[in-house]
Enzyme design. Structure first.
Site, PDB file in Angstrom:
ATOM      1  CB  SER A  22      27.255  -3.820  43.350  1.00 18.39           C
ATOM      2  OG  SER A  22      27.433  -5.110  42.842  1.00 18.39           O
ATOM      3  CE  LYS A  61      42.402   0.587  68.591  1.00 16.21           C
ATOM      4  NZ  LYS A  61      42.457   0.840  67.142  1.00 16.21           N
TER       5      LYS A  61
HETATM    6  C1  LIG Z   1      44.064  -4.450  55.021  1.00 13.99           C
HETATM    7  C2  LIG Z   1      43.178  -3.333  55.460  1.00 13.99           C
HETATM    8  C3  LIG Z   1      42.964  -3.104  56.825  1.00 13.99           C
HETATM    9  C4  LIG Z   1      42.180  -2.027  57.252  1.00 13.99           C
HETATM   10  N1  LIG Z   1      42.028  -1.785  58.583  1.00 13.99           N
HETATM   11  C5  LIG Z   1      41.334  -0.687  58.984  1.00 13.99           C
HETATM   12  C6  LIG Z   1      41.136  -0.397  60.361  1.00 13.99           C
HETATM   13  O1  LIG Z   1      41.577  -1.120  61.240  1.00 13.99           O
HETATM   14  N2  LIG Z   1      40.417   0.693  60.686  1.00 13.99           N
HETATM   15  C7  LIG Z   1      39.865   1.521  59.761  1.00 13.99           C
HETATM   16  O2  LIG Z   1      39.242   2.527  60.118  1.00 13.99           O
HETATM   17  N3  LIG Z   1      39.982   1.218  58.460  1.00 13.99           N
HETATM   18  C8  LIG Z   1      40.705   0.165  58.049  1.00 13.99           C
HETATM   19  N4  LIG Z   1      40.805  -0.113  56.726  1.00 13.99           N
HETATM   20  C9  LIG Z   1      40.048   0.698  55.778  1.00 13.99           C
HETATM   21  C10 LIG Z   1      38.606   0.211  55.776  1.00 13.99           C
HETATM   22  O3  LIG Z   1      38.565  -1.085  55.234  1.00 13.99           O
HETATM   23  C11 LIG Z   1      37.737   1.139  54.977  1.00 13.99           C
HETATM   24  O4  LIG Z   1      37.912   2.459  55.402  1.00 13.99           O
HETATM   25  C12 LIG Z   1      36.269   0.797  55.174  1.00 13.99           C
HETATM   26  O5  LIG Z   1      36.051  -0.574  55.058  1.00 13.99           O
HETATM   27  C13 LIG Z   1      35.419   1.547  54.202  1.00 13.99           C
HETATM   28  O6  LIG Z   1      35.619   1.033  52.913  1.00 13.99           O
HETATM   29  P1  LIG Z   1      34.851   1.702  51.693  1.00 13.99           P
HETATM   30  O7  LIG Z   1      33.410   1.764  52.018  1.00 13.99           O
HETATM   31  O8  LIG Z   1      35.530   2.945  51.299  1.00 13.99           O
HETATM   32  O9  LIG Z   1      35.131   0.632  50.533  1.00 13.99           O
HETATM   33  P2  LIG Z   1      34.483  -0.821  50.300  1.00 13.99           P
HETATM   34  O10 LIG Z   1      34.265  -1.577  51.542  1.00 13.99           O
HETATM   35  O11 LIG Z   1      35.327  -1.442  49.232  1.00 13.99           O
HETATM   36  O12 LIG Z   1      33.054  -0.486  49.722  1.00 13.99           O
HETATM   37  C14 LIG Z   1      32.871  -0.041  48.395  1.00 13.99           C
HETATM   38  C15 LIG Z   1      31.401  -0.071  48.088  1.00 13.99           C
HETATM   39  O13 LIG Z   1      31.191   0.407  46.786  1.00 13.99           O
HETATM   40  C16 LIG Z   1      30.374  -0.516  46.079  1.00 13.99           C
HETATM   41  N5  LIG Z   1      30.727  -0.456  44.662  1.00 13.99           N
HETATM   42  C17 LIG Z   1      31.971  -0.445  44.118  1.00 13.99           C
HETATM   43  N6  LIG Z   1      31.882  -0.418  42.775  1.00 13.99           N
HETATM   44  C18 LIG Z   1      30.561  -0.414  42.486  1.00 13.99           C
HETATM   45  C19 LIG Z   1      29.823  -0.402  41.262  1.00 13.99           C
HETATM   46  N7  LIG Z   1      30.413  -0.398  40.079  1.00 13.99           N
HETATM   47  N8  LIG Z   1      28.470  -0.412  41.345  1.00 13.99           N
HETATM   48  C20 LIG Z   1      27.841  -0.417  42.538  1.00 13.99           C
HETATM   49  N9  LIG Z   1      28.490  -0.436  43.715  1.00 13.99           N
HETATM   50  C21 LIG Z   1      29.823  -0.438  43.684  1.00 13.99           C
HETATM   51  C22 LIG Z   1      30.642  -1.873  46.691  1.00 13.99           C
HETATM   52  O14 LIG Z   1      29.567  -2.755  46.477  1.00 13.99           O
HETATM   53  C23 LIG Z   1      30.782  -1.482  48.161  1.00 13.99           C
HETATM   54  O15 LIG Z   1      29.544  -1.434  48.788  1.00 13.99           O
HETATM   55  C24 LIG Z   1      41.560  -1.204  56.276  1.00 13.99           C
HETATM   56  C25 LIG Z   1      41.740  -1.453  54.928  1.00 13.99           C
HETATM   57  C26 LIG Z   1      42.551  -2.490  54.510  1.00 13.99           C
HETATM   58  C27 LIG Z   1      42.747  -2.715  53.037  1.00 13.99           C
END
Ligand SMILES: Cc1cc2nc3c(=O)[nH]c(=O)nc-3n(C[C@H](O)[C@H](O)[C@H](O)COP(=O)(O)OP(=O)(O)OC[C@H]3O[C@@H](n4cnc5c(N)ncnc54)[C@H](O)[C@@H]3O)c2cc1C
Length: 482
Positions: A22, A61
């Protein structure tokens, strides 16, 4: 990442993959550092650095520099190098020296002089071995989280993945309790045989609909918030490493990209409130009053089982340890790889056990950072360094270290080198100066082998000088891409 890895393996069998996200919710937009497994991700997909790195403002890195985690003289900083074949030449000498020093003999045992990646980063070089260099050098990347997401989405769409921009409002289960469909707020309904929950900290399917319990890590990983902001590239340029600088109630990361530096203060709200953390962060970076910062909450813990019924959770939906050591994307990679292997052998229980063990194994290494850091100047650090909530495995590691036992053997005996190799454990424990105080150390004596540090220095410097300066390596990539 997950859609591309599944598509690569399953597309030829006729599997159709849809990626729903989204744009009104967006992504978390942090997570810009990685481990060498992330290089493995691009290698698996066959994507060359020249293809993706310039598009994602990526840099190289070689490891992580820890600063301010110890106030022991001589141990104010240390470098955690990514393990490489060339370091096997000096690693044995380093391991031996730490053991001798742990046993009370005065020999040099700080990790930094022993490792080539440390030298590469400190000299402003890139960890790119020239063609005539006879060893493999493990390395990883820093990158822009938004750009890399967009790059991987385009890459997948060009290979048949369907992309749908909509907001899911509810999850439908069938009578047996499996996921049947996702229902969007615009009324569309998406049925599938299998679902991947990559919805971030919301964990909308695995926790929201399937009610899988979440196990928090707060008892020994205290940090639960972050405040983040970019800064320009400093005048002196950047190094091929992440910096992790300990502060009053946590630590600040410093991640150099090709066009900016990403920074974040990861802290515990039990010890400092967001306003005070922001002030400390602003002061550290020298940020002007008008510079924008972003506050984030972190849900640190893991869901009990990663693969439940017809749903696999990945990324933040699956769990999060905290950003120290930047392991989240590495866990995504290993989750999907193990899932694919387990899917073929129908080994769901073994898979879930192995993923849980991976989280706990990595967690032990992170907990060890806080437990064995050498600063006691705030309540945060006093509590972190005296917290005895530790797994039995970590207790045995720490005991082996302080009893001057063979730590490599202990890591191997416990079979935890697949999470962190013996070199990583040695670097951390020695890097913080976990040795008897100088007043207790005796001269080495004839029973101790003493290494010629000048000789080690010549070897490390001789290897490092083969590596190109980082700006030159990045410039070359850009030119090749153009
Ligand atoms: C402070 C911080 C620092 C970090 N540093 C590192 C790092 O250095 N190295 C590392 O490997 N990882 C790091 N991470 C973790 C990293 O951010 C995540 O592993 C990575 O960004 C993947 O996130 P994700 O896709 O799981 O979640 P998100 O990026 O939150 O993506 C979630 C997705 O789901 C979608 N979504 C959610 N709800 C809905 C809905 N109801 N309907 C439709 N779509 C929806 C959103 O649109 C989005 O596209 C860090 C995290 C944090 C919090």
């Amino acid at each position: 990442m997950t859609a591309n890895l599944l598509n690569r393996r399953w597309a030829e069998h006729g599997t159709k993959i849809s990626l729903i996200e989204s744009s009104s919710i967006g992504i978390i937009g942090v997570g810009e550092g990685s481990t060498p497994q992330f290089k493995g991700f691009f290698d698996t997909l066959g994507i060359d650095e020249v293809e993706w790195m310039p598009k994602c403002n990526a840099t190289y890195k070689a490891g992580i520099e820890f600063e301010g985690w110890s106030d022991k003289p001589g141990y104010e900083r240390y470098f955690h190098p990514f393990p490489t074949n060339v370091d096997l030449y000096t690693q044995g000498q380093f391991f031996y020296s730490t053991r001798v020093r742990r046993a009370g003999r005065d020999v040099p045992a700080h990790p930094d002089p022993f490792f080539v990646p440390t030298r590469i980063a400190r000299e402003g070089r890139a960890p790119l071995a020239p063609p005539n260099f006879p060893f493999n050098i493990g390395y990883s990347y820093h990158f822009d989280a938004h750009l890399i997401g967009a790059y991987l989405r385009e890459y997948g769409m060009a290979r048949g993945i369907e992309h749908i921009d909509t907001r899911i409002g509810s999850v439908e289960l069938d009578e047996a309790g499996d996921v049947k469909a996702l229902v969007a707020e615009d009324g569309r309904r998406f049925e599938a045989d299998f679902f991947v929950d990559a919805s971030g900290f919301r964990a909308a399917i695995i926790e929201g609909a399937l009610k899988e319990p979440h196990r928090p890590f707060g008892e020994n990983l205290f940090n639960d918030r972050a405040v983040v902001a970019p800064t320009p590239i400093p005048k002196g340029g950047v190094q091929a490493c992440t910096k992790s600088i300990a502060k009053s109630a946590g630590w600040i990361w410093n991640i150099p990209l090709s066009n900016r530096v990403g920074n974040g203060y990861v802290y515990s709200s039990r010890y400092i409130d967001p306003d005070a953390a922001e002030s400390e962060f602003r002061e550290h970076l020298g940020l002007g009053e008008n510079a924008e910062v972003r506050h984030l909450q972190m849900k640190c813990g893991r869901i009990e089982r990663t693969w439940v019924r017809n749903c696999l959770a990945v990324g933040l939906a699956q769990g999060f340890l905290e950003p120290l050591e930047a392991t989240a994307l590495h866990i995504v990679m290993s989750t999907v790889e193990s899932f694919l292997a387990s899917w073929e052998g129908e080994k769901r229980d073994e898979f879930n056990t192995a993923i849980a063990a991976r989280y706990e194994g990595i967690r032990d290494y992170l907990v060890c950072h806080y437990r064995t850091a050498q600063r006691r100047d705030t309540d945060y650090w006093r509590d972190a360094t005296s917290n005895n909530i530790m797994s039995d495995s970590l207790k045995r590691i720490i005991n082996a270290w302080f009893r001057a036992e063979d730590l490599e053997q202990e890591v191997t005996r416990q079979d935890i080198g697949k999470y962190y190799m013996p070199v990583s454990w040695h670097c951390m424990l020695a890097g913080y100066g976990n040795f008897p105080g100088p007043e207790l150390l005796k001269p080495p004596g004839p029973d101790v082998v003493q290494f010629d540090m000048a000789d080690i220095d010549r070897f490390v410097a001789g290897c490092a000088m083969n590596f190109p300066p980082l700006p030159e390596a990045l410039e070359r990539l850009k030119e090749e891409a153009a």
